[in-house]
Design a protein around this motif. Structure first.
Motif, PDB file in Angstrom:
ATOM      1  N   GLY A   1       0.820  -1.214   0.000  1.00 33.28           N
ATOM      2  CA  GLY A   1       0.000   0.000   0.000  1.00 33.28           C
ATOM      3  C   GLY A   1       0.848   1.256   0.000  1.00 33.28           C
ATOM      4  O   GLY A   1       0.512   2.244  -0.667  1.00 33.28           O
ATOM      5  N   ALA A   2       1.954   1.240   0.745  1.00 31.25           N
ATOM      6  CA  ALA A   2       2.840   2.404   0.765  1.00 31.25           C
ATOM      7  C   ALA A   2       3.481   2.627  -0.598  1.00 31.25           C
ATOM      8  O   ALA A   2       3.643   3.771  -1.036  1.00 31.25           O
ATOM      9  CB  ALA A   2       3.914   2.226   1.841  1.00 31.25           C
ATOM     10  N   LEU A   3       3.834   1.552  -1.286  1.00 31.75           N
ATOM     11  CA  LEU A   3       4.400   1.683  -2.633  1.00 31.75           C
ATOM     12  C   LEU A   3       3.377   2.257  -3.604  1.00 31.75           C
ATOM     13  O   LEU A   3       3.715   3.071  -4.470  1.00 31.75           O
ATOM     14  CB  LEU A   3       4.907   0.329  -3.135  1.00 31.75           C
ATOM     15  CG  LEU A   3       6.216  -0.164  -2.520  1.00 31.75           C
ATOM     16  CD1 LEU A   3       6.469  -1.613  -2.896  1.00 31.75           C
ATOM     17  CD2 LEU A   3       7.363   0.710  -2.950  1.00 31.75           C
ATOM     18  N   ILE A   4       2.123   1.842  -3.467  1.00 33.43           N
ATOM     19  CA  ILE A   4       1.077   2.386  -4.330  1.00 33.43           C
ATOM     20  C   ILE A   4       0.882   3.876  -4.056  1.00 33.43           C
ATOM     21  O   ILE A   4       0.718   4.679  -4.977  1.00 33.43           O
ATOM     22  CB  ILE A   4      -0.239   1.607  -4.139  1.00 33.43           C
ATOM     23  CG1 ILE A   4      -0.085   0.184  -4.698  1.00 33.43           C
ATOM     24  CG2 ILE A   4      -1.412   2.312  -4.794  1.00 33.43           C
ATOM     25  CD1 ILE A   4      -1.223  -0.741  -4.353  1.00 33.43           C
ATOM     26  N   ALA A   5       0.926   4.254  -2.772  1.00 27.52           N
ATOM     27  CA  ALA A   5       0.762   5.670  -2.425  1.00 27.52           C
ATOM     28  C   ALA A   5       1.947   6.504  -2.905  1.00 27.52           C
ATOM     29  O   ALA A   5       1.793   7.676  -3.258  1.00 27.52           O
ATOM     30  CB  ALA A   5       0.594   5.828  -0.911  1.00 27.52           C
ATOM     31  N   ALA A   6       3.133   5.903  -2.921  1.00 29.94           N
ATOM     32  CA  ALA A   6       4.324   6.638  -3.358  1.00 29.94           C
ATOM     33  C   ALA A   6       4.480   6.623  -4.874  1.00 29.94           C
ATOM     34  O   ALA A   6       5.380   7.273  -5.395  1.00 29.94           O
ATOM     35  CB  ALA A   6       5.571   6.028  -2.716  1.00 29.94           C
TER      36      ALA A   6
ATOM     37  N   SER B   1       0.486  12.678  -0.552  1.00 32.06           N
ATOM     38  CA  SER B   1       0.376  11.220  -0.500  1.00 32.06           C
ATOM     39  C   SER B   1       1.676  10.544  -0.923  1.00 32.06           C
ATOM     40  O   SER B   1       2.039   9.504  -0.390  1.00 32.06           O
ATOM     41  CB  SER B   1      -0.781  10.725  -1.365  1.00 32.06           C
ATOM     42  OG  SER B   1      -0.520  10.969  -2.727  1.00 32.06           O
ATOM     43  N   LYS B   2       2.400  11.145  -1.869  1.00 23.76           N
ATOM     44  CA  LYS B   2       3.676  10.565  -2.289  1.00 23.76           C
ATOM     45  C   LYS B   2       4.707  10.657  -1.167  1.00 23.76           C
ATOM     46  O   LYS B   2       5.455   9.718  -0.929  1.00 23.76           O
ATOM     47  CB  LYS B   2       4.189  11.274  -3.532  1.00 23.76           C
ATOM     48  CG  LYS B   2       5.434  10.630  -4.093  1.00 23.76           C
ATOM     49  CD  LYS B   2       5.767  11.144  -5.463  1.00 23.76           C
ATOM     50  CE  LYS B   2       6.910  10.341  -6.016  1.00 23.76           C
ATOM     51  NZ  LYS B   2       6.956  10.365  -7.439  1.00 23.76           N
TER      52      LYS B   2
ATOM     53  N   VAL C   1       7.101   3.521   3.217  1.00 27.21           N
ATOM     54  CA  VAL C   1       8.010   2.506   2.684  1.00 27.21           C
ATOM     55  C   VAL C   1       9.257   2.411   3.546  1.00 27.21           C
ATOM     56  O   VAL C   1       9.710   1.308   3.902  1.00 27.21           O
ATOM     57  CB  VAL C   1       8.385   2.821   1.215  1.00 27.21           C
ATOM     58  CG1 VAL C   1       9.525   1.942   0.741  1.00 27.21           C
ATOM     59  CG2 VAL C   1       7.182   2.650   0.313  1.00 27.21           C
ATOM     60  N   VAL C   2       9.813   3.550   3.927  1.00 27.53           N
ATOM     61  CA  VAL C   2      11.033   3.552   4.746  1.00 27.53           C
ATOM     62  C   VAL C   2      10.773   2.907   6.105  1.00 27.53           C
ATOM     63  O   VAL C   2      11.514   2.016   6.544  1.00 27.53           O
ATOM     64  CB  VAL C   2      11.574   4.993   4.908  1.00 27.53           C
ATOM     65  CG1 VAL C   2      12.687   5.050   5.934  1.00 27.53           C
ATOM     66  CG2 VAL C   2      12.062   5.528   3.570  1.00 27.53           C
TER      67      VAL C   2
END
Length: 136
Positions: free
Chosen positions: A90-95, A103-104, A111-112
């Motif tokens: 989900g974090a990768l999709i948001a980034a 959101s990015k 992700v981090v």
């Protein structure tokens, strides 16, 4: 003297019943907040509702984890790391979007932080496995 498996099962049942009670309380609180916002004609803004859910999740998480027996700690941590590996998707999709936005930035931060949690979990698991190795 009671059987250890019976004791663990009893404690798991107690944790389950406490989680159900907390869930019922959270449901009543959510209904009260929703009915209040509709009664006053104001919809609760996203930040207020998000913070309310976050605080409730913190309380539920604290009470559930606090009552975990030491025998269940390692499996619980393994599942927590598995959940973190799902969260990173989900974090990768948001980034992912090309334009720089809030959101990015939050997605990159997610992700981090999740990466640190996953790799830390692997390190802890590795150390635990070394504790159970036979010494020669």
């Amino acid at each position: 003297m009671a059987d250890p498996q019976t004791e663990i099962a009893d404690q798991a049942h107690q944790v389950s019943s406490l989680a159900q009670q907390l869930s019922a309380q959270a449901d009543r609180l959510a209904n009260d907040v929703t009915s209040f916002s509709f009664a006053t004609g104001h919809n609760a803004d996203f930040l207020t509702m998000g913070l309310t859910i976050f605080v409730l999740a913190c309380f539920v998480g604290y009470y559930v984890v606090w009552r975990v027996t030491p025998a269940l700690h390692s499996p619980l941590m393994a599942i927590t790391n598995a959940i973190s590996s799902v969260i990173i998707v989900g974090a990768l999709i948001a980034a992912g979007p090309a334009e720089t936005s809030f959101s990015k930035i939050v997605g990159f931060l997610g992700v981090v932080l999740v990466s640190i949690n996953i790799f830390g979990g692997f390190i802890v698991t590795r150390r635990m496995l070394h504790m159970f190795k036979k010494k020669s």
